[in-house]
Motif scaffolding. Sequence first.
Motif, mmCIF file in Angstrom:
data_model
loop_
_atom_site.group_PDB
_atom_site.id
_atom_site.type_symbol
_atom_site.label_atom_id
_atom_site.label_comp_id
_atom_site.label_asym_id
_atom_site.label_seq_id
_atom_site.Cartn_x
_atom_site.Cartn_y
_atom_site.Cartn_z
ATOM 1 N N GLY A 25 0.821 -1.210 0.000
ATOM 2 C CA GLY A 25 0.000 0.000 0.000
ATOM 3 C C GLY A 25 0.851 1.255 0.000
ATOM 4 O O GLY A 25 0.554 2.232 -0.709
ATOM 5 N N HIS A 26 1.906 1.230 0.787
ATOM 6 C CA HIS A 26 2.836 2.364 0.818
ATOM 7 C C HIS A 26 3.477 2.558 -0.553
ATOM 8 O O HIS A 26 3.557 3.686 -1.060
ATOM 9 C CB HIS A 26 3.902 2.141 1.891
ATOM 10 N N LEU A 27 3.910 1.469 -1.181
ATOM 11 C CA LEU A 27 4.534 1.590 -2.500
ATOM 12 C C LEU A 27 3.555 2.121 -3.543
ATOM 13 O O LEU A 27 3.960 2.828 -4.470
ATOM 14 C CB LEU A 27 5.136 0.262 -2.941
ATOM 15 N N ASP A 28 2.277 1.827 -3.382
ATOM 16 C CA ASP A 28 1.287 2.412 -4.293
ATOM 17 C C ASP A 28 1.302 3.938 -4.207
ATOM 18 O O ASP A 28 1.135 4.621 -5.212
ATOM 19 C CB ASP A 28 -0.123 1.898 -3.975
ATOM 20 N N ARG A 29 1.514 4.463 -3.008
ATOM 21 C CA ARG A 29 1.563 5.924 -2.827
ATOM 22 C C ARG A 29 2.907 6.507 -3.253
ATOM 23 O O ARG A 29 3.001 7.676 -3.610
ATOM 24 C CB ARG A 29 1.302 6.280 -1.354
ATOM 25 N N ALA A 30 3.967 5.705 -3.182
ATOM 26 C CA ALA A 30 5.324 6.212 -3.383
ATOM 27 C C ALA A 30 5.949 5.848 -4.723
ATOM 28 O O ALA A 30 6.910 6.486 -5.141
ATOM 29 C CB ALA A 30 6.225 5.688 -2.262
ATOM 30 N N ARG A 31 5.413 4.839 -5.396
ATOM 31 C CA ARG A 31 6.086 4.195 -6.527
ATOM 32 C C ARG A 31 6.650 5.166 -7.559
ATOM 33 O O ARG A 31 7.838 5.151 -7.862
ATOM 34 C CB ARG A 31 5.131 3.212 -7.208
ATOM 35 N N GLU A 32 5.812 5.994 -8.133
ATOM 36 C CA GLU A 32 6.293 6.856 -9.210
ATOM 37 C C GLU A 32 7.264 7.918 -8.699
ATOM 38 O O GLU A 32 8.151 8.341 -9.432
ATOM 39 C CB GLU A 32 5.118 7.487 -9.954
ATOM 40 N N HIS A 33 7.117 8.298 -7.450
ATOM 41 C CA HIS A 33 8.004 9.299 -6.859
ATOM 42 C C HIS A 33 9.407 8.743 -6.620
ATOM 43 O O HIS A 33 10.401 9.434 -6.841
ATOM 44 C CB HIS A 33 7.390 9.798 -5.549
ATOM 45 N N ILE A 34 9.503 7.489 -6.174
ATOM 46 C CA ILE A 34 10.810 6.929 -5.819
ATOM 47 C C ILE A 34 11.464 6.145 -6.955
ATOM 48 O O ILE A 34 12.667 5.912 -6.926
ATOM 49 C CB ILE A 34 10.736 6.043 -4.552
ATOM 50 N N ARG A 35 10.686 5.756 -7.949
ATOM 51 C CA ARG A 35 11.198 4.888 -9.021
ATOM 52 C C ARG A 35 12.523 5.365 -9.629
ATOM 53 O O ARG A 35 13.437 4.554 -9.836
ATOM 54 C CB ARG A 35 10.149 4.700 -10.101
ATOM 55 N N GLY A 41 14.491 -3.452 -8.561
ATOM 56 C CA GLY A 41 13.948 -4.588 -7.831
ATOM 57 C C GLY A 41 13.228 -4.211 -6.553
ATOM 58 O O GLY A 41 12.489 -5.017 -5.986
ATOM 59 N N PHE A 42 13.384 -2.980 -6.108
ATOM 60 C CA PHE A 42 12.758 -2.538 -4.864
ATOM 61 C C PHE A 42 11.321 -2.071 -5.105
ATOM 62 O O PHE A 42 10.472 -2.191 -4.233
ATOM 63 C CB PHE A 42 13.584 -1.399 -4.247
ATOM 64 N N VAL A 43 11.051 -1.523 -6.267
ATOM 65 C CA VAL A 43 9.755 -0.912 -6.557
ATOM 66 C C VAL A 43 8.819 -1.978 -7.117
ATOM 67 O O VAL A 43 8.743 -2.179 -8.331
ATOM 68 C CB VAL A 43 9.902 0.270 -7.535
ATOM 69 N N THR A 44 8.102 -2.653 -6.260
ATOM 70 C CA THR A 44 7.208 -3.730 -6.666
ATOM 71 C C THR A 44 5.800 -3.174 -6.928
ATOM 72 O O THR A 44 5.507 -2.035 -6.583
ATOM 73 C CB THR A 44 7.157 -4.812 -5.578
#
Length: 183
Positions: A25-35, A41-44
């Motif tokens: 859920g956190h990665l859904d909020r952060a994915r495009e920002h941190i990619r 391999g970290f951005v699932t």
Amino acid sequence: MFSLALRDDARLAPLESWHAEEFAGHLDRAREHIRPWVGAGFVTVDVAGARATLERYAARQAVDGARLYGIWRDNTLVGGVMFTDFDAAAGSCEVGCWLEPAAEGHGLITLACAALLDWAFGTRGLHRAEWHCRADNDRSAAVAQRLGMTLEGVRRESWPYDGVRHDKQVWAVLAPEWRALER
């Protein structure tokens, strides 16, 4: 359970496989920002991928290697810090981080990384800690500076992202330098 208060509304704690749904859920909020700034391999993209990332770090921690910690703000996972590399025999480590946009600008990463460095140098007796970031990631370089690190060099075109190769900065702080810092 281990948890370290960073501020009144934020805490640092191990990020483990049982956090997979929360991490996804956190990665859904952060994915495009941190990619652009973290390893591919970290951005699932789903819970299974999140669990695999957490299990990969757990396996490395089990052999005294990499470690992963979450930052919770108001009981919501908003980012984290990690030892992307940890080599007690060599006396060195590499620290990394990520944060979703809503949590930026509150000093959480600097506080959390300082806690990791205190542990690495004080408890584990390491001698050197590194920080690697893309050369165009000004926010990441600013954290390294706030942690008292020295820019040691640039690895040219060593960070591939989206078909383009970017320069990578290598920052470091040594144990005597860390102990001499006033925090």
